[in-house]
Design a protein around this motif. Structure first.
Motif, PDB file in Angstrom:
ATOM      1  N   GLN A   1       0.797  -1.217   0.000  1.00  0.00           N
ATOM      2  CA  GLN A   1       0.000   0.000   0.000  1.00  0.00           C
ATOM      3  C   GLN A   1       0.833   1.272   0.000  1.00  0.00           C
ATOM      4  O   GLN A   1       0.314   2.348  -0.292  1.00  0.00           O
ATOM      5  CB  GLN A   1      -0.916   0.017   1.234  1.00  0.00           C
ATOM      6  CG  GLN A   1      -1.858  -1.174   1.341  1.00  0.00           C
ATOM      7  CD  GLN A   1      -2.895  -1.181   0.260  1.00  0.00           C
ATOM      8  OE1 GLN A   1      -3.372  -0.129  -0.184  1.00  0.00           O
ATOM      9  NE2 GLN A   1      -3.257  -2.371  -0.208  1.00  0.00           N
ATOM     10  N   ILE A   2       2.088   1.178   0.345  1.00  0.00           N
ATOM     11  CA  ILE A   2       2.935   2.362   0.499  1.00  0.00           C
ATOM     12  C   ILE A   2       3.997   2.369  -0.586  1.00  0.00           C
ATOM     13  O   ILE A   2       4.768   1.411  -0.722  1.00  0.00           O
ATOM     14  CB  ILE A   2       3.579   2.392   1.903  1.00  0.00           C
ATOM     15  CG1 ILE A   2       2.503   2.562   2.968  1.00  0.00           C
ATOM     16  CG2 ILE A   2       4.609   3.503   2.000  1.00  0.00           C
ATOM     17  CD1 ILE A   2       3.031   2.572   4.379  1.00  0.00           C
ATOM     18  N   TYR A   3       4.001   3.436  -1.353  1.00  0.00           N
ATOM     19  CA  TYR A   3       4.996   3.664  -2.392  1.00  0.00           C
ATOM     20  C   TYR A   3       5.519   5.088  -2.241  1.00  0.00           C
ATOM     21  O   TYR A   3       4.997   5.881  -1.444  1.00  0.00           O
ATOM     22  CB  TYR A   3       4.391   3.483  -3.794  1.00  0.00           C
ATOM     23  CG  TYR A   3       3.817   2.110  -4.048  1.00  0.00           C
ATOM     24  CD1 TYR A   3       4.604   1.094  -4.580  1.00  0.00           C
ATOM     25  CD2 TYR A   3       2.482   1.835  -3.771  1.00  0.00           C
ATOM     26  CE1 TYR A   3       4.073  -0.165  -4.831  1.00  0.00           C
ATOM     27  CE2 TYR A   3       1.951   0.569  -4.012  1.00  0.00           C
ATOM     28  CZ  TYR A   3       2.745  -0.415  -4.537  1.00  0.00           C
ATOM     29  OH  TYR A   3       2.224  -1.655  -4.771  1.00  0.00           O
TER      30      TYR A   3
ATOM     31  N   TYR B   1       8.723   9.970   0.764  1.00  0.00           N
ATOM     32  CA  TYR B   1       9.345   8.695   0.428  1.00  0.00           C
ATOM     33  C   TYR B   1       8.568   7.569   1.102  1.00  0.00           C
ATOM     34  O   TYR B   1       7.888   7.772   2.107  1.00  0.00           O
ATOM     35  CB  TYR B   1      10.799   8.674   0.879  1.00  0.00           C
ATOM     36  CG  TYR B   1      11.694   9.628   0.127  1.00  0.00           C
ATOM     37  CD1 TYR B   1      11.882   9.501  -1.249  1.00  0.00           C
ATOM     38  CD2 TYR B   1      12.363  10.654   0.785  1.00  0.00           C
ATOM     39  CE1 TYR B   1      12.714  10.371  -1.941  1.00  0.00           C
ATOM     40  CE2 TYR B   1      13.188  11.533   0.101  1.00  0.00           C
ATOM     41  CZ  TYR B   1      13.358  11.384  -1.260  1.00  0.00           C
ATOM     42  OH  TYR B   1      14.151  12.254  -1.948  1.00  0.00           O
ATOM     43  N   ALA B   2       8.716   6.361   0.569  1.00  0.00           N
ATOM     44  CA  ALA B   2       8.001   5.220   1.152  1.00  0.00           C
ATOM     45  C   ALA B   2       8.441   4.964   2.585  1.00  0.00           C
ATOM     46  O   ALA B   2       7.622   4.673   3.462  1.00  0.00           O
ATOM     47  CB  ALA B   2       8.236   3.973   0.292  1.00  0.00           C
ATOM     48  N   SER B   3       9.739   5.095   2.858  1.00  0.00           N
ATOM     49  CA  SER B   3      10.232   4.897   4.222  1.00  0.00           C
ATOM     50  C   SER B   3       9.715   5.976   5.162  1.00  0.00           C
ATOM     51  O   SER B   3       9.410   5.701   6.331  1.00  0.00           O
ATOM     52  CB  SER B   3      11.758   4.867   4.227  1.00  0.00           C
ATOM     53  OG  SER B   3      12.283   6.066   3.689  1.00  0.00           O
ATOM     54  N   GLN B   4       9.609   7.224   4.668  1.00  0.00           N
ATOM     55  CA  GLN B   4       9.083   8.311   5.504  1.00  0.00           C
ATOM     56  C   GLN B   4       7.604   8.092   5.812  1.00  0.00           C
ATOM     57  O   GLN B   4       7.156   8.305   6.953  1.00  0.00           O
ATOM     58  CB  GLN B   4       9.276   9.650   4.786  1.00  0.00           C
ATOM     59  CG  GLN B   4       8.766  10.866   5.557  1.00  0.00           C
ATOM     60  CD  GLN B   4       9.577  11.131   6.808  1.00  0.00           C
ATOM     61  OE1 GLN B   4      10.800  11.115   6.771  1.00  0.00           O
ATOM     62  NE2 GLN B   4       8.902  11.380   7.920  1.00  0.00           N
ATOM     63  N   ILE B   5       6.855   7.645   4.841  1.00  0.00           N
ATOM     64  CA  ILE B   5       5.426   7.367   5.059  1.00  0.00           C
ATOM     65  C   ILE B   5       5.251   6.241   6.080  1.00  0.00           C
ATOM     66  O   ILE B   5       4.417   6.328   6.988  1.00  0.00           O
ATOM     67  CB  ILE B   5       4.747   7.020   3.722  1.00  0.00           C
ATOM     68  CG1 ILE B   5       4.828   8.204   2.757  1.00  0.00           C
ATOM     69  CG2 ILE B   5       3.310   6.594   3.944  1.00  0.00           C
ATOM     70  CD1 ILE B   5       4.332   7.888   1.359  1.00  0.00           C
ATOM     71  N   ALA B   6       6.042   5.173   5.930  1.00  0.00           N
ATOM     72  CA  ALA B   6       5.949   4.059   6.874  1.00  0.00           C
ATOM     73  C   ALA B   6       6.361   4.490   8.276  1.00  0.00           C
ATOM     74  O   ALA B   6       5.741   4.085   9.272  1.00  0.00           O
ATOM     75  CB  ALA B   6       6.823   2.903   6.393  1.00  0.00           C
ATOM     76  N   LYS B   7       7.380   5.304   8.372  1.00  0.00           N
ATOM     77  CA  LYS B   7       7.833   5.780   9.682  1.00  0.00           C
ATOM     78  C   LYS B   7       6.760   6.621  10.354  1.00  0.00           C
ATOM     79  O   LYS B   7       6.490   6.483  11.570  1.00  0.00           O
ATOM     80  CB  LYS B   7       9.128   6.571   9.519  1.00  0.00           C
ATOM     81  CG  LYS B   7       9.735   7.067  10.817  1.00  0.00           C
ATOM     82  CD  LYS B   7       9.424   8.518  11.088  1.00  0.00           C
ATOM     83  CE  LYS B   7      10.034   9.008  12.373  1.00  0.00           C
ATOM     84  NZ  LYS B   7       9.634  10.385  12.727  1.00  0.00           N
TER      85      LYS B   7
END
Length: 331
Positions: free
Chosen positions: A223-225, A238-244
């Protein structure tokens, strides 16, 4: 093999004849002699082989990839949540996660002064309709208020499973403390989607391959790109920033009062320190003469002889203090 080598070295330095013994049996029974050294060597070999076989087995709990440890500042003693990250995480949940996952233990009002102000949360709550009863007892639908709980995407579990190929999307209110690894596991899971490796079984309908999920096949597609969310504050999505950000928001939903608890704990420690220091000084200054005071018991008629003796009792270890108190009393 290490245990086997140690046993071999021990037997090489020892005469095996010293370990041989026999039993006094009747002459009709043949005499049996046991070599304890050889038996011990054979037992060590069997134990080593069994341990090797056990280590080679794979349990069901190992069917997932271990996640890395992330540095989350809110886990530190004197750190709090990043409220900007909480605001972005709420936006990610609202735009990405809320379509499938519920927050049944969270209310709109709990976000006030944490992610948004009162008016903004009222606007978010008013976007949804909630069942209610009017003054005449009729069932109606009304606009939401900040006192309402956050709505679920599905009416019941059956509809949720039908919409997700039989998989039930978990509630995210307490997902951080409900999964081993907490925020580290969720961050690895959201960023751990990979292509199906060679030789692996094909996933079922609606499943995706994720080595961080137990069993490798998860019923949620990625779901996160990069740039899947357009942040309001201009942060690069960024995908990592969204997940964080969403992981920090989910950590807050599991512990919404952690900042207040840390603040109360600091106040309690400061109060205990001040109170303990004051009590220590009070005991040293105000009660020292009482703590050093001693009682002397004299036999009737022997008072002078005991007073003449330097030790008025067996407990008299503070003769100078006694003399000082006597002088003070005479004055």
């Amino acid at each position: 093999m290490t245990l086997l080598n140690q046993c071999s070295r021990l037997l090489a330095r020892t005469n095996l004849r010293n370990f041989s013994t026999g039993f006094n049996l009747p002459k009709s029974v043949p005499k049996i002699r046991y070599n304890y050294g050889a038996v011990g060597l054979l037992g060590a070999a069997v134990f080593s082989m069994g341990a090797a076989l056990v280590d080679g087995q794979i349990s069901a709990d190992e069917l997932e990839l271990g996640h890395a440890h992330m540095h989350w500042e809110f886990n530190e003693l004197f750190k709090s949540y990043d409220h900007k990250a909480l605001r972005r995480g709420f936006q990610v949940y609202k735009e990405v996660c809320q379509a499938c996952h519920s927050m049944q233990y969270l209310y709109w009002r709990m976000h006030v002064d944490v992610t948004h102000d009162v008016d903004t949360m009222k606007q978010f709550a008013a976007e949804y309709q909630y069942p209610d009863v009017d003054d005449e007892g009729n069932n109606i639908m009304r606009a939401g208020d900040i006192q309402d709980f956050m709505p679920a995407p599905y009416e019941n579990e059956i509809k949720a499973r039908l919409a997700n190929n039989g998989a039930l999307p978990p509630d995210l209110s307490l997902i951080t403390i409900a999964r081993e690894g907490g925020s580290d596991y969720l961050f690895a899971l959201l960023n751990g989607y990979e292509d199906l490796p060679a030789g692996a079984a094909e996933p079922g309908e609606g499943q995706a391959y994720n080595p961080y999920f137990h069993g490798y096949y998860i019923g949620m597609a990625q779901q996160i790109y990069n740039e899947s969310v357009d942040y309001e504050d201009g942060t690069i999505p960024y995908a990592s920033q969204i997940a964080k950000d969403v992981c920090e928001y989910l950590a807050w939903t599991s512990h919404p009062y952690m900042d207040e608890s840390k603040l109360y704990g600091m106040k309690a420690l400061a109060s205990i320190t001040l109170f303990g220091t004051a009590m220590y000084l009070l005991m040293r200054v105000k009660r020292s003469h009482m703590r050093l005071r001693q009682l002397a018991f004299a036999v009737p008629g022997k008072e002078k002889s005991i007073a003449a003796n330097g030790n008025v009792s067996s407990l008299s270890k503070y003769k100078q203090v006694d003399e000082m108190l006597d002088r003070a009393a005479r004055k």
